[in-house]
Every structure is written in C-alpha cells, then in structure tokens.
Enzyme design. Structure first.
Site, PDB file in Angstrom:
ATOM      1  N   GLU A  74     -11.761  38.788 -31.098  1.00  0.00           N
ATOM      2  CA  GLU A  74     -11.753  37.752 -30.050  1.00  0.00           C
ATOM      3  C   GLU A  74     -11.689  36.323 -30.588  1.00  0.00           C
ATOM      4  O   GLU A  74     -12.472  35.466 -30.183  1.00  0.00           O
ATOM      5  CB  GLU A  74     -12.951  37.954 -29.123  1.00  0.00           C
ATOM      6  CG  GLU A  74     -12.924  39.331 -28.476  1.00  0.00           C
ATOM      7  CD  GLU A  74     -14.199  39.684 -27.701  1.00  0.00           C
ATOM      8  OE1 GLU A  74     -15.049  38.812 -27.519  1.00  0.00           O
ATOM      9  OE2 GLU A  74     -14.330  40.851 -27.292  1.00  0.00           O
ATOM     10  N   GLU A 133     -10.881  49.516 -26.419  1.00  0.00           N
ATOM     11  CA  GLU A 133     -12.136  49.450 -25.632  1.00  0.00           C
ATOM     12  C   GLU A 133     -11.847  49.756 -24.158  1.00  0.00           C
ATOM     13  O   GLU A 133     -12.277  49.035 -23.256  1.00  0.00           O
ATOM     14  CB  GLU A 133     -12.760  48.049 -25.757  1.00  0.00           C
ATOM     15  CG  GLU A 133     -12.991  47.613 -27.188  1.00  0.00           C
ATOM     16  CD  GLU A 133     -13.753  46.293 -27.329  1.00  0.00           C
ATOM     17  OE1 GLU A 133     -14.259  45.776 -26.307  1.00  0.00           O
ATOM     18  OE2 GLU A 133     -13.837  45.795 -28.451  1.00  0.00           O
TER      19      GLU A 133
HETATM   20  O1  G3I Z   1     -30.947  47.190 -26.918  1.00  0.00           O
HETATM   21  C1  G3I Z   1     -31.502  46.025 -26.300  1.00  0.00           C
HETATM   22  C2  G3I Z   1     -32.775  46.345 -25.636  1.00  0.00           C
HETATM   23  O2  G3I Z   1     -33.712  46.739 -26.615  1.00  0.00           O
HETATM   24  C3  G3I Z   1     -33.270  45.119 -24.873  1.00  0.00           C
HETATM   25  O3  G3I Z   1     -34.425  45.419 -24.175  1.00  0.00           O
HETATM   26  C4  G3I Z   1     -32.191  44.650 -23.897  1.00  0.00           C
HETATM   27  C5  G3I Z   1     -32.602  43.376 -23.150  1.00  0.00           C
HETATM   28  O4  G3I Z   1     -31.488  42.582 -22.813  1.00  0.00           O
HETATM   29  O5  G3I Z   1     -31.037  44.373 -24.614  1.00  0.00           O
HETATM   30  C6  G3I Z   1     -30.519  45.495 -25.289  1.00  0.00           C
HETATM   31  O6  G3I Z   1     -29.388  45.076 -26.004  1.00  0.00           O
HETATM   32  C7  G3I Z   1     -28.229  44.829 -25.251  1.00  0.00           C
HETATM   33  C8  G3I Z   1     -27.139  45.748 -25.788  1.00  0.00           C
HETATM   34  O7  G3I Z   1     -25.907  45.431 -25.209  1.00  0.00           O
HETATM   35  C9  G3I Z   1     -27.418  47.232 -25.548  1.00  0.00           C
HETATM   36  O8  G3I Z   1     -27.431  47.504 -24.192  1.00  0.00           O
HETATM   37  C10 G3I Z   1     -27.843  43.379 -25.449  1.00  0.00           C
HETATM   38  O9  G3I Z   1     -28.776  42.540 -24.794  1.00  0.00           O
HETATM   39  C11 G3I Z   1     -26.461  43.121 -24.900  1.00  0.00           C
HETATM   40  O10 G3I Z   1     -26.052  41.799 -25.269  1.00  0.00           O
HETATM   41  C12 G3I Z   1     -25.489  44.109 -25.490  1.00  0.00           C
HETATM   42  O11 G3I Z   1     -24.238  43.930 -24.908  1.00  0.00           O
HETATM   43  C13 G3I Z   1     -23.126  44.411 -25.621  1.00  0.00           C
HETATM   44  C14 G3I Z   1     -22.098  43.274 -25.718  1.00  0.00           C
HETATM   45  O12 G3I Z   1     -20.899  43.775 -26.319  1.00  0.00           O
HETATM   46  C15 G3I Z   1     -22.623  42.150 -26.596  1.00  0.00           C
HETATM   47  O13 G3I Z   1     -22.810  42.588 -27.910  1.00  0.00           O
HETATM   48  C16 G3I Z   1     -22.547  45.613 -24.897  1.00  0.00           C
HETATM   49  O14 G3I Z   1     -23.459  46.706 -24.989  1.00  0.00           O
HETATM   50  C17 G3I Z   1     -21.218  46.016 -25.513  1.00  0.00           C
HETATM   51  O15 G3I Z   1     -20.600  47.007 -24.735  1.00  0.00           O
HETATM   52  C18 G3I Z   1     -20.289  44.803 -25.586  1.00  0.00           C
HETATM   53  O16 G3I Z   1     -19.101  45.197 -26.254  1.00  0.00           O
HETATM   54  C19 G3I Z   1     -18.073  44.203 -26.350  1.00  0.00           C
HETATM   55  C20 G3I Z   1     -17.338  44.442 -27.650  1.00  0.00           C
HETATM   56  O17 G3I Z   1     -18.249  44.433 -28.728  1.00  0.00           O
HETATM   57  C21 G3I Z   1     -16.248  43.378 -27.857  1.00  0.00           C
HETATM   58  N1  G3I Z   1     -15.350  43.333 -26.712  1.00  0.00           N
HETATM   59  C22 G3I Z   1     -15.973  43.201 -25.411  1.00  0.00           C
HETATM   60  C23 G3I Z   1     -17.022  44.306 -25.211  1.00  0.00           C
HETATM   61  C24 G3I Z   1     -17.636  44.233 -23.835  1.00  0.00           C
HETATM   62  O18 G3I Z   1     -18.351  43.064 -23.688  1.00  0.00           O
END
Ligand code: G3I
Length: 385
Positions: A157, A262
């Site tokens: 990105e 994705e």
């Molecule tokens: O695991 C923690 C948990 O312990 C905590 O209590 C909770 C509170 O917010 O957060 C949890 O972590 C979250 C994690 O996802 C797992 O669910 C993070 O806050 C959250 O920011 C994270 O989001 C991920 C996001 O990328 C940011 O990294 C998504 O799962 C993931 O699907 C998403 O993936 C991205 C690709 O990497 C790049 N392209 C876009 C795609 C979708 O956004």
C-alpha cells in the site's frame, strides 16, 4: 414462455447446486491445475484455539497468508525484541499441509510502532539509520524463514488513490527509494523468494496507472519485483468484470505474476467501495448493518454469482495468476465485520459463521468445472447453458 424458461433455469440451478453440495471437491482441488487458492489465517487458527477454522484452512486451501502475525508491530514490537512464536507456528502449519506460504508484510505505513522511526530521544531517525533498521528487520524476519516462506509482500500500500506515492514516514525519512531498498534487502535475505508489491483499488484507473509506473521503474532499475498483489477487497458492483480483466492483463503485460492477494466481497451497504484504508472509521448506524439476523436468499445468490463471475476472469488469466487468496476463512473471522464501522455482521467469504460452505462456495467450485462460460456473464454456470 419467459416464465417457463425461468422455471427450468431455476430448477437446473437448484439441481446443480444440490449436486455440488454433495461433492467432496475442495477449492484447492478444483483449481489445482490453474492456481493456488489461499486464505489468510488469524492468530486463533495458527495457535490451534480455533480448530474448526484451522481444519477448513488445511482441507480447502493450498496457500496461506498470515493475517496479522508477521506485521512489524506483532513480530518486532520493541527495539531488538522479536516475537516469533506465532510466526513459527504459522510456517509449520503451512509446511505440514504442503502449502504455498506467503509472508505479509515487510514495509507498510500502518501497524508499525513509532519507535521504528525515532532515535532514543524521540527525534526522527536519519535516512541512514532508518535504512539500517529496515535492513536489520528484513534480514532477521526473511532470513529466519529463508527457503520456507516462498513469497513475500515486501511493500504494502505505498500508493495513494490518485497513483502518487503515499507520504508515509518511510518516504519522508528515507525518500522514494525506500521501496527499492526494501526489495533489495528482501532479495539479499532470500534470493529464491517471490517478492511482491501489494495494494488495494488497483483496478481503478489512476491508482492502476501509478502502480504500473512504479513496477516499470523498479524493473528499469533491475529491482527483483516478481509479482503484483491485487488485494481484491471487492463489493457486489466494484470492480466491474471488465475492470478486473483489464487490470490483471495490464500487470501481466509487464512480465510479473499477479496474485489476487486479499479477496473478499462486501454485501453490506457500500461505504468505501474498493478501499481498504485501515485508518478509516465510521460511526455505527443500523442502516449500515441490515443483515444482523442472516443474509436474505437474494443477496446470498447475488454473492454467489459475483464470486463465480470473478473466478471466471481469474480462470481466463490462469497462466498469469499465481494464486487467489481469500482474506479470512469464515465470515465470522473477517476484518469486514469491524471496518469501516465496528461490530457489523458481514458476509464476505465462502464459509459461514458456523464453518459451513455457502452458496458462493459451490458457485466457485462450479466455475472451475465450467471455465468456458463468457467472462462478462454474471450467471452461475449451470448445466445446458
Ligand atoms: O488481537 C487484538 C486483541 O487482543 C485486542 O483486544 C483488540 C482490540 O482492538 O485488537 C486485536 O487486534 C486487532 C487485529 O486486527 C486482530 O483482530 C487490531 O486491533 C486490528 O487493528 C487488526 O486489524 C487488522 C488490520 O489489517 C490492521 O493490521 C485486520 O485484522 C486485518 O485483516 C487487516 O488486513 C489488511 C492487510 O494487512 C493489508 N490490506 C488491507 C487488509 C484489510 O484491512
């Protein structure tokens, strides 16, 4: 006459779906001769606490991507501190099931702790110091899985929607060539790994043009970029089939492989079609969350048709595609439930919240069996058409 034809078609569709329902064909078997079919797996599936999700991943897919555990903030949360427990389990899972293993991601503007860009006193790092930090990170992470992770999303990105380079901290401190440097370091750390540039909304004209210019620039400089990941955070009406077709063809023409990296399809009221900008957050609103009690049949069917139409495009480009990876295993796992509005009930994948295959699953299996259908058609392939 028309209604008679409709009844016959509906009956044939029902028969076809019923036949598919009884088949034990898996996604990976259906597409084995075309491309890998992958899924992003989450912490619970990697750790084994979600045994059902892990079982679906192992049975249905022959490629995996780590949804989060190899992102900088997870694998390298503090200076000198690496957290390899889950990434090691992730790679072991892929090896156990003979999968094509993807690493995601080395350089991103998001999910990188602030300390990465600062010195011990909180001041911004110099270009040279940040390059050294980037090199150390890439050598440590890629080096640990050398020969085991076959493909890396090296830069994720880096582009704005208008195709210009995003003003990330990487760019501001290092300059435009942070992208080249990241690819060079990754190549040095594992010369055999397939190195990818990965982004969303590449099907849109301006961003697609920006990505093509970026890849051409990297190629002119001799940078080993092997594949482009078109993320594929799609909706029922974006991108058009023509856009998807043209986008894959345009990247393939550059001589790189294409990965649909994705994939998911949003059926909820459109908020930001095509975008996956993780910084976007909107207020909860019941109007934006209409299917909390289940997905109506008509929408279920529209999703199945949409998936089938997209897979027919992928099949057309089977020689240029290395994989099609879903961003999650079941609907309950999907990031779409929390973006850009938290706590919605989303239905973007092929398996429902209880792990059962949806109509869209059978449509994707059927598309593999009948690849010859018109790519522009959104009909589910059924007998006799
Ligand atoms: O695991 C923690 C948990 O312990 C905590 O209590 C909770 C509170 O917010 O957060 C949890 O972590 C979250 C994690 O996802 C797992 O669910 C993070 O806050 C959250 O920011 C994270 O989001 C991920 C996001 O990328 C940011 O990294 C998504 O799962 C993931 O699907 C998403 O993936 C991205 C690709 O990497 C790049 N392209 C876009 C795609 C979708 O956004």
């Amino acid at each position: 006459m028309l209604s008679c034809r409709f009844t016959i078609l509906t009956a044939m569709l029902a028969a076809s779906l019923a036949a598919a329902a009884q088949t034990s064909t898996t996604l990976k078997d259906a597409y084995r001769s075309s491309f890998h079919v992958g899924a992003a797996i989450n912490e619970a599936q990697i750790a084994g606490t979600d045994a059902r999700g892990a079982e679906i991943a192992a049975t249905q897919f022959d490629s995996i991507t780590p949804e989060n555990v190899l992102k900088w903030e997870r694998v390298h949360p503090k200076p000198g501190v690496y957290s390899f427990d889950l990434p090691d389990k992730y790679v072991a899972f892929g090896e156990k099931h003979h999968m094509f293993i993807v690493g995601h991601c080395l350089v991103w503007h998001s999910q990188v702790p602030d300390w990465v860009f600062e010195d011990g006193t909180g001041k911004p790092l110099t270009r040279d110091a940040l390059l050294k930090r980037l090199r150390d990170h890439i050598f440590t992470v890629v080096g640990r899985y050398k020969g085991r992770i076959q493909s890396w999303d090296v830069v994720n990105e880096a582009l704005n929607d208008d195709g210009t380079l995003r003003q990330s901290k990487w760019l501001k401190i290092i300059g435009d060539d942070y992208i080249e440097k990241a690819f060079e370091y990754a190549h040095e750390a594992d010369p055999q790994a397939q190195l990818n540039y990965n982004d969303y909304s590449l099907e849109n004209e301006a961003k697609g043009r920006g990505a093509i210019a970026l890849i051409e620039k990297l190629q002119a400089e001799g940078i080993p970029v092997a594949a482009v990941g078109i993320q594929g955070h799609d909706s029922l009406d974006w991108p058009s089939i023509e856009q998807e077709d043209a986008s894959i063809a345009a990247f393939a023409k550059l001589g790189v492989k294409v990965a649909i990296s994705e994939l998911d399809i949003d059926v909820l009221p459109p908020v930001a079609p095509g975008s996956a900008d993780v910084s976007m957050t909107l207020k909860a609103d019941p109007k934006l969350d209409p299917y909390v009690n289940g997905l109506p049949d008509a929408v279920q069917e529209a999703l199945a048709k949409r998936y089938a139409a997209l897979f027919r495009v992928y099949l057309k480009h089977r020689a240029e595609l290395s994989r099609v990876t879903f961003w999650g295993v079941t609907d309950g796992d999907s990031w779409r439930n929390n973006w850009p509005v938290r706590g919605r009930t989303s239905y973007p994948l092929l398996f429902d919240r209880s792990g059962q295959p949806k109509q869209a699953f059978y449509a994707v299996i059927q598309a593999a069996a009948r690849p010859g259908l018109s790519h522009g058609s959104d009909a589910i392939p059924i007998e006799g058409r």
